[in-house]
Design a protein around this motif. Structure first.
Motif, PDB file in Angstrom:
ATOM      1  N   TYR A 153      -1.527  10.078 -14.294  1.00 57.86           N
ATOM      2  CA  TYR A 153      -0.986   9.110 -15.245  1.00 57.86           C
ATOM      3  C   TYR A 153      -1.007   9.744 -16.630  1.00 57.86           C
ATOM      4  CZ  TYR A 153      -2.275   6.010 -11.394  1.00 57.86           C
ATOM      5  OH  TYR A 153      -2.424   5.434 -10.156  1.00 57.86           O
ATOM      6  N   PRO A 154       0.158  10.051 -17.201  1.00 61.82           N
ATOM      7  CA  PRO A 154       0.172  10.681 -18.529  1.00 61.82           C
ATOM      8  C   PRO A 154      -0.507   9.829 -19.596  1.00 61.82           C
ATOM      9  CG  PRO A 154       2.319  10.845 -17.479  1.00 61.82           C
ATOM     10  CD  PRO A 154       1.503   9.917 -16.628  1.00 61.82           C
ATOM     11  N   GLN A 155      -0.247   8.523 -19.567  1.00 65.34           N
ATOM     12  CA  GLN A 155      -0.844   7.607 -20.530  1.00 65.34           C
ATOM     13  C   GLN A 155      -2.050   6.903 -19.883  1.00 65.34           C
ATOM     14  OE1 GLN A 155       2.431   7.275 -19.512  1.00 65.34           O
ATOM     15  NE2 GLN A 155       3.372   8.443 -21.168  1.00 65.34           N
ATOM     16  N   TYR A 156      -3.147   6.832 -20.597  1.00 65.87           N
ATOM     17  CA  TYR A 156      -4.327   6.151 -20.065  1.00 65.87           C
ATOM     18  C   TYR A 156      -4.116   4.638 -20.071  1.00 65.87           C
ATOM     19  CZ  TYR A 156      -8.985   4.130 -19.801  1.00 65.87           C
ATOM     20  OH  TYR A 156     -10.060   3.377 -19.426  1.00 65.87           O
ATOM     21  N   ALA A 157      -4.566   3.994 -18.997  1.00 62.79           N
ATOM     22  CA  ALA A 157      -4.616   2.535 -18.943  1.00 62.79           C
ATOM     23  C   ALA A 157      -5.762   2.140 -18.017  1.00 62.79           C
ATOM     24  CB  ALA A 157      -3.302   1.942 -18.440  1.00 62.79           C
ATOM     25  N   GLY A 158      -6.389   1.024 -18.312  1.00 60.80           N
ATOM     26  CA  GLY A 158      -7.452   0.540 -17.452  1.00 60.80           C
ATOM     27  C   GLY A 158      -6.995   0.305 -16.023  1.00 60.80           C
ATOM     28  N   CYS A 233      -0.047   2.090 -27.227  1.00 65.49           N
ATOM     29  CA  CYS A 233       0.099   3.060 -28.311  1.00 65.49           C
ATOM     30  C   CYS A 233       0.487   4.432 -27.771  1.00 65.49           C
ATOM     31  CB  CYS A 233      -1.203   3.166 -29.101  1.00 65.49           C
ATOM     32  SG  CYS A 233      -1.724   1.600 -29.848  1.00 65.49           S
ATOM     33  N   GLN A 234      -0.083   4.814 -26.630  1.00 62.06           N
ATOM     34  CA  GLN A 234       0.238   6.110 -26.047  1.00 62.06           C
ATOM     35  C   GLN A 234       1.671   6.136 -25.530  1.00 62.06           C
ATOM     36  OE1 GLN A 234      -2.847   7.289 -23.291  1.00 62.06           O
ATOM     37  NE2 GLN A 234      -4.445   7.222 -24.849  1.00 62.06           N
ATOM     38  N   CYS A 235       2.138   5.023 -24.986  1.00 61.80           N
ATOM     39  CA  CYS A 235       3.535   4.948 -24.554  1.00 61.80           C
ATOM     40  C   CYS A 235       4.481   5.115 -25.744  1.00 61.80           C
ATOM     41  CB  CYS A 235       3.810   3.618 -23.869  1.00 61.80           C
ATOM     42  SG  CYS A 235       2.996   3.395 -22.280  1.00 61.80           S
ATOM     43  N   GLN A 236       4.172   4.425 -26.836  1.00 60.27           N
ATOM     44  CA  GLN A 236       5.016   4.517 -28.023  1.00 60.27           C
ATOM     45  C   GLN A 236       5.074   5.944 -28.544  1.00 60.27           C
ATOM     46  OE1 GLN A 236       6.907   2.219 -29.258  1.00 60.27           O
ATOM     47  NE2 GLN A 236       6.162   0.308 -28.376  1.00 60.27           N
ATOM     48  N   SER A 290      11.483   6.990 -16.845  1.00 59.97           N
ATOM     49  CA  SER A 290      10.179   6.340 -16.640  1.00 59.97           C
ATOM     50  C   SER A 290       9.046   7.322 -16.919  1.00 59.97           C
ATOM     51  CB  SER A 290      10.068   5.818 -15.207  1.00 59.97           C
ATOM     52  OG  SER A 290      11.090   4.901 -14.928  1.00 59.97           O
ATOM     53  N   PRO A 291       8.681   7.518 -18.166  1.00 56.08           N
ATOM     54  CA  PRO A 291       7.699   8.554 -18.509  1.00 56.08           C
ATOM     55  C   PRO A 291       6.272   8.263 -18.038  1.00 56.08           C
ATOM     56  CG  PRO A 291       9.048   7.943 -20.419  1.00 56.08           C
ATOM     57  CD  PRO A 291       9.263   6.899 -19.369  1.00 56.08           C
ATOM     58  N   ALA A 292       5.972   7.029 -17.626  1.00 54.91           N
ATOM     59  CA  ALA A 292       4.610   6.709 -17.194  1.00 54.91           C
ATOM     60  C   ALA A 292       4.369   7.075 -15.738  1.00 54.91           C
ATOM     61  CB  ALA A 292       4.316   5.225 -17.409  1.00 54.91           C
ATOM     62  N   PHE A 293       5.424   7.376 -14.996  1.00 54.19           N
ATOM     63  CA  PHE A 293       5.289   7.697 -13.576  1.00 54.19           C
ATOM     64  C   PHE A 293       5.446   9.199 -13.380  1.00 54.19           C
ATOM     65  CE2 PHE A 293       6.935   3.333 -13.730  1.00 54.19           C
ATOM     66  CZ  PHE A 293       6.018   2.686 -12.916  1.00 54.19           C
ATOM     67  N   SER A 294       4.500   9.812 -12.680  1.00 51.81           N
ATOM     68  CA  SER A 294       4.592  11.244 -12.396  1.00 51.81           C
ATOM     69  C   SER A 294       5.426  11.513 -11.154  1.00 51.81           C
ATOM     70  CB  SER A 294       3.197  11.831 -12.206  1.00 51.81           C
ATOM     71  OG  SER A 294       2.561  11.234 -11.092  1.00 51.81           O
ATOM     72  N   ALA A 295       5.676  10.482 -10.358  1.00 51.14           N
ATOM     73  CA  ALA A 295       6.441  10.632  -9.118  1.00 51.14           C
ATOM     74  C   ALA A 295       7.268   9.374  -8.897  1.00 51.14           C
ATOM     75  CB  ALA A 295       5.513  10.865  -7.928  1.00 51.14           C
TER      76      ALA A 295
END
Length: 348
Positions: A153-158, A233-236, A290-295
């Motif tokens: 996951y490029p961006q951290y999320a809980g 914030c990381q997504c932005q 979709s930059p949050a998905f690696s696959a």
């Protein structure tokens, strides 16, 4: 059965069992996938996923009765139908499984060129199979006394990075002999990650600039942001850096959020509403990444290239281009190898 390279340590007394040669493990982790598209496979998967307190943090006494009756009574049917539209029939598995395996194979090959058999590369899922505990146990049995846990996951999320790490740490709790371990930091603003994203956009569009590029990230309740989760914030920042790297005219790239679930207010704008509004405003040509998905997975192949595409076209949009995830693209694998190299410092 002992590992193929197992041997009795030089200092061991007579009768000591053979021990595998120590090595470094690299464990890739992704969200997960059902084992099949039938009702019971979907129900098992959704039950594990939606029972995770990192994903749904309502009190158990309130959430579990609703989940076990209403939601799991109906949703496995609709989710199964959605999965069937993208299912890899040849291998009888979801695209996420196919792609994650391909990423693992490619990374294993790259790392072997550098370190040979000193490194063992495997993958696991947070929900479903191959499970994180079973994979950790297998790696330790093979001699991994140090493991880099790499949540994709490029961006951290809980509800993504943190719960994957939680599962890994819980797996370590069941071991008599724990390996040393390191977790990979979020890489949402790494220049090589941004370069890989930009290259995928340029390759997919063939140099063409659409009226709008929509960077659609997986959503989460807005409350999580207010409680300190840095994901928004990381997504932005990822979207801003991508825009700068592409060098397109200002205002060409929008940041939105998808996969809204439940009655709460989620991070806005919602992708499905936003693309329809763009079409109504006269924007006829868009691309979505979709930059949050690696696959590529159900959220990209079915939701974006299905529901969201239809919302745009039904509102009058004409040209919709989906930019695939980085998947096992060589530039993506090279970036992953660099991240691993940084995290094995002092180990190899």
């Amino acid at each position: 059965m002992p590992a193929p390279d197992a041997r009795v340590p030089d200092y061991a007394p007579e009768g000591h069992p053979p021990q595998p040669r120590p090595k470094v493990g690299v464990l890739l982790a992704n969200l997960g996938t059902p084992d099949g598209t039938d009702y019971w496979s979907m129900r098992r998967y959704l039950n594990e996923f939606l029972s995770d307190r990192r994903v749904i943090d309502y009190p158990r006494w309130k959430w579990q009765p609703l989940l076990q009756t209403v939601i799991l009574g109906k949703r496995p049917f609709t989710s199964g139908a959605n999965y069937r539209t993208i299912w890899n029939e040849e291998l009888n598995e979801s695209p996420l499984m196919t792609i994650t395996r391909a990423q693992t194979d490619a990374l294993r090959k790259v790392l072997a060129e550098e370190w040979g058999d000193q490194v063992m590369v495997e993958f696991a899922m947070r929900y479903g199979n191959p499970s994180t505990p079973a994979t950790v146990q297998r790696m330790v049995a093979a001699g991994c006394d140090r493991i880099v846990f790499f949540a994709l996951y490029p961006q951290y999320a809980g509800p993504t990075t943190a719960t994957a790490n939680d599962k890994f740490f819980r797996a370590l709790m069941d071991l008599k002999r724990q390996p040393a371990s390191r977790t990979v930091a979020p890489y949402f603003d790494r220049p090589d990650y941004i370069d890989a994203l930009a290259a995928s956009v340029e390759r997919t569009l063939g140099g063409r600039i659409p009226q709008r590029l929509v960077a659609s990230f997986h959503g989460m309740p807005r409350r999580y942001l207010l409680e300190g989760d840095p994901y928004h914030c990381q997504c932005q920042k990822t979207a801003r850096l991508l825009a700068e790297r592409l060098g397109w005219p200002e205002g060409t790239i929008d940041t939105t959020f998808q996969s809204v679930f439940g009655p709460e207010e989620w991070l806005r704008p919602y992708t499905v509403e936003h693309v329809a509004e763009l079409a109504r405003e006269g924007v006829t040509d868009i691309a979505v990444i979709s930059p949050a998905f690696s696959a590529d997975c159900i959220e990209t192949l079915e939701e974006i290239n299905g529901e969201i595409r239809h919302a745009f076209e039904d509102a009058g949009g004409q040209q919709f281009t989906y930019v695939p995830c980085l998947n096992d693209d060589p530039e993506h694998i090279a970036m992953m190898a660099r991240i691993v190299a940084e995290n094995v410092g002092g180990w190899l």
